[in-house]
Design an enzyme around this catalytic site. Structure first.
Site, mmCIF file in Angstrom:
data_model
loop_
_atom_site.group_PDB
_atom_site.id
_atom_site.type_symbol
_atom_site.label_atom_id
_atom_site.label_comp_id
_atom_site.label_asym_id
_atom_site.label_seq_id
_atom_site.Cartn_x
_atom_site.Cartn_y
_atom_site.Cartn_z
ATOM 1 N N HIS A 163 0.819 -1.229 0.000
ATOM 2 C CA HIS A 163 0.000 0.000 0.000
ATOM 3 C C HIS A 163 0.846 1.270 0.000
ATOM 4 O O HIS A 163 0.317 2.359 -0.204
ATOM 5 C CB HIS A 163 -0.927 0.022 1.227
ATOM 6 C CG HIS A 163 -1.970 -1.040 1.221
ATOM 7 N ND1 HIS A 163 -2.884 -1.178 0.200
ATOM 8 C CD2 HIS A 163 -2.263 -2.040 2.115
ATOM 9 C CE1 HIS A 163 -3.692 -2.204 0.459
ATOM 10 N NE2 HIS A 163 -3.326 -2.751 1.609
ATOM 11 N N ASP A 199 -2.407 -10.383 -2.421
ATOM 12 C CA ASP A 199 -2.993 -9.943 -1.151
ATOM 13 C C ASP A 199 -4.485 -9.657 -1.378
ATOM 14 O O ASP A 199 -4.894 -9.296 -2.480
ATOM 15 C CB ASP A 199 -2.268 -8.670 -0.684
ATOM 16 C CG ASP A 199 -2.663 -8.217 0.721
ATOM 17 O OD1 ASP A 199 -1.897 -8.486 1.656
ATOM 18 O OD2 ASP A 199 -3.735 -7.585 0.864
ATOM 19 N N HIS A 201 -6.130 -7.183 -0.449
ATOM 20 C CA HIS A 201 -6.341 -5.761 -0.725
ATOM 21 C C HIS A 201 -5.550 -5.319 -1.959
ATOM 22 O O HIS A 201 -4.425 -5.783 -2.169
ATOM 23 C CB HIS A 201 -5.906 -4.931 0.488
ATOM 24 C CG HIS A 201 -6.548 -5.351 1.771
ATOM 25 N ND1 HIS A 201 -5.933 -6.203 2.667
ATOM 26 C CD2 HIS A 201 -7.767 -5.053 2.292
ATOM 27 C CE1 HIS A 201 -6.738 -6.409 3.705
ATOM 28 N NE2 HIS A 201 -7.857 -5.731 3.496
ATOM 29 N N ASP A 288 -4.137 -12.845 3.312
ATOM 30 C CA ASP A 288 -5.434 -12.448 3.874
ATOM 31 C C ASP A 288 -6.615 -12.832 2.983
ATOM 32 O O ASP A 288 -7.749 -12.404 3.227
ATOM 33 C CB ASP A 288 -5.462 -10.955 4.236
ATOM 34 C CG ASP A 288 -4.762 -10.065 3.235
ATOM 35 O OD1 ASP A 288 -4.429 -10.540 2.135
ATOM 36 O OD2 ASP A 288 -4.552 -8.876 3.549
#
Ligand code: SP5
Ligand code: ZN
Length: 346
Positions: A163, A199, A201, A288
């Site tokens: 991120h 991931d 996200h 995740d």
């Protein structure tokens, strides 16, 4: 397969993050990496080493100088405001959205925190810079090992990275470990590098780093940003800009997606990476997507990660795997090492 373990990771240990107006315990905790290390050792999956040393200039290949200087001094600036701050993590609370200016770094410390961040879920602590830098060195060391001939290398780095952008932190990330590895491979002479982000996200930071470039292909499989963090990037129509047009692939999937549909997206991404002619693959290996993850919405099971690893290996590229998210702490070791198992004997 060699692992570079961030032996300083536990120095980044946030206490709380903002969620719906309250401060809740951090999900991104040191035990995550401890479990992965323990499982690697339990299965005797190759050697585990400390990262090599790197000049800070290598970080400037991805991150801006003023951002790096802020990270390096933020804790001291915080404690200089008030010695009592030494017992409290830093969280931002004000941001320069849209019509505000971002070219001038304010003198006010809270304003600087906001300038260089995008959420209030990413505490900055006394050991954050030391840990993040060593984590980046793990990714760079893994890239070096791959360049030296290893078929695959794993960076067991915390905090995660995908991120983080050129000049901002957020989403538990400060330095973009995967982007740094990809850039390192480019600088070592590899002409086409692919980053695959699995991931849960969207890897907004990595996408932003390479969005206008045709030499690093970015592909991401993630929760639909209409409902899932980081919300403001990761849609399917983001295909790159300028010379980078056609070199960015987002495959958003709805909450509740299970392995069959997820694996179909993985096949799509890997086919595009082959078509691109990648000479090396960097995987942002977030765990995740697991059904038991407390903050995510896909339903992959532990055994599925063996299949994920086999598919990654089958594309035949030298590979750097970089640990990202994954918050089901008890299971994250087994799940991550299930991916790595496929590369164990190569
Ligand atoms: C690297 C990475 O995986 N970063 C993810 C950052 C997500 N931050 C927002 C978390 C929101 C927590 N929501 C709690 C829901 C509890 N049911
Ligand atoms: Zn994640």
């Amino acid at each position: 397969m060699i692992t570079f373990y961030n032996h300083l990771h536990a120095q980044h240990q946030g206490k709380v993050e903002m969620f719906r107006g309250a401060l809740v315990p951090c999900y991104e905790v040191p035990a995550r990496a401890d479990h992965v290390l323990a499982e690697l050792q339990r299965r005797k999956l190759g050697t585990v080493q400390h990262p090599n040393a790197f000049d800070d200039a290598v970080l400037e290949r991805i991150h801006s100088r003023r951002y790096l200087q802020f990270l390096a001094t933020a804790w001291d600036q915080w404690v200089a405001l008030d010695p009592a701050n030494a017992g409290t993590d830093i969280l931002p609370s004000v941001w320069p959205t849209r019509t505000f200016r971002t070219d001038i770094e304010p003198d006010n410390f809270s304003a600087k925190m906001g300038l260089y961040s995008f959420d209030a879920g990413t505490p900055f602590t006394a050991g954050t810079w030391v840990a993040a830098r060593a984590g980046a060195h793990c990714a760079l060391s893994a890239a070096q090992a791959m360049l030296a001939g290893d078929r695959a290398a794993f960076a067991l780095s915390r905090p995660p990275g995908h991120h983080a952008g050129a000049d901002f932190f957020g989403g538990y990330c400060f330095l973009n470990n995967a982007a740094l590895a990809a850039q390192y491979l480019r600088d070592a002479g590899m002409e086409r590098v692919a980053v695959l982000d699995i991931d849960y996200h969207h890897g907004n930071g990595t996408q932003a780093c390479f969005y206008d470039r045709p030499d690093v292909f970015f592909a991401s499989i993630h929760g639909d940003p209409r409902t899932e963090y980081p919300f403001f990037l990761g849609h399917a129509d983001e295909t790159g800009v300028g010379a980078g047009k056609g070199f960015n692939l987002n495959l958003p999937l709805p909450r509740g997606t299970g392995y069959p549909a997820w694996a179909a997206a993985l096949d799509t991404a890997l086919a595009r990476i082959q078509q691109f002619g990648a000479q090396a693959l960097v995987v942002s290996m977030g765990m995740d997507t697991f059904v038991g993850d407390p903050i995510s919405g896909f339903t992959l099971h532990s055994d599925d990660y063996l299949r994920v690893g086999a598919r990654l290996r089958a594309c035949g590229l030298p590979t750097v795997l970089v640990f990202e998210g994954g918050y089901a702490v008890q299971e994250v070791g087994v799940n991550a090492v299930n991916v790595l198992q496929a590369f164990a004997d190569v």
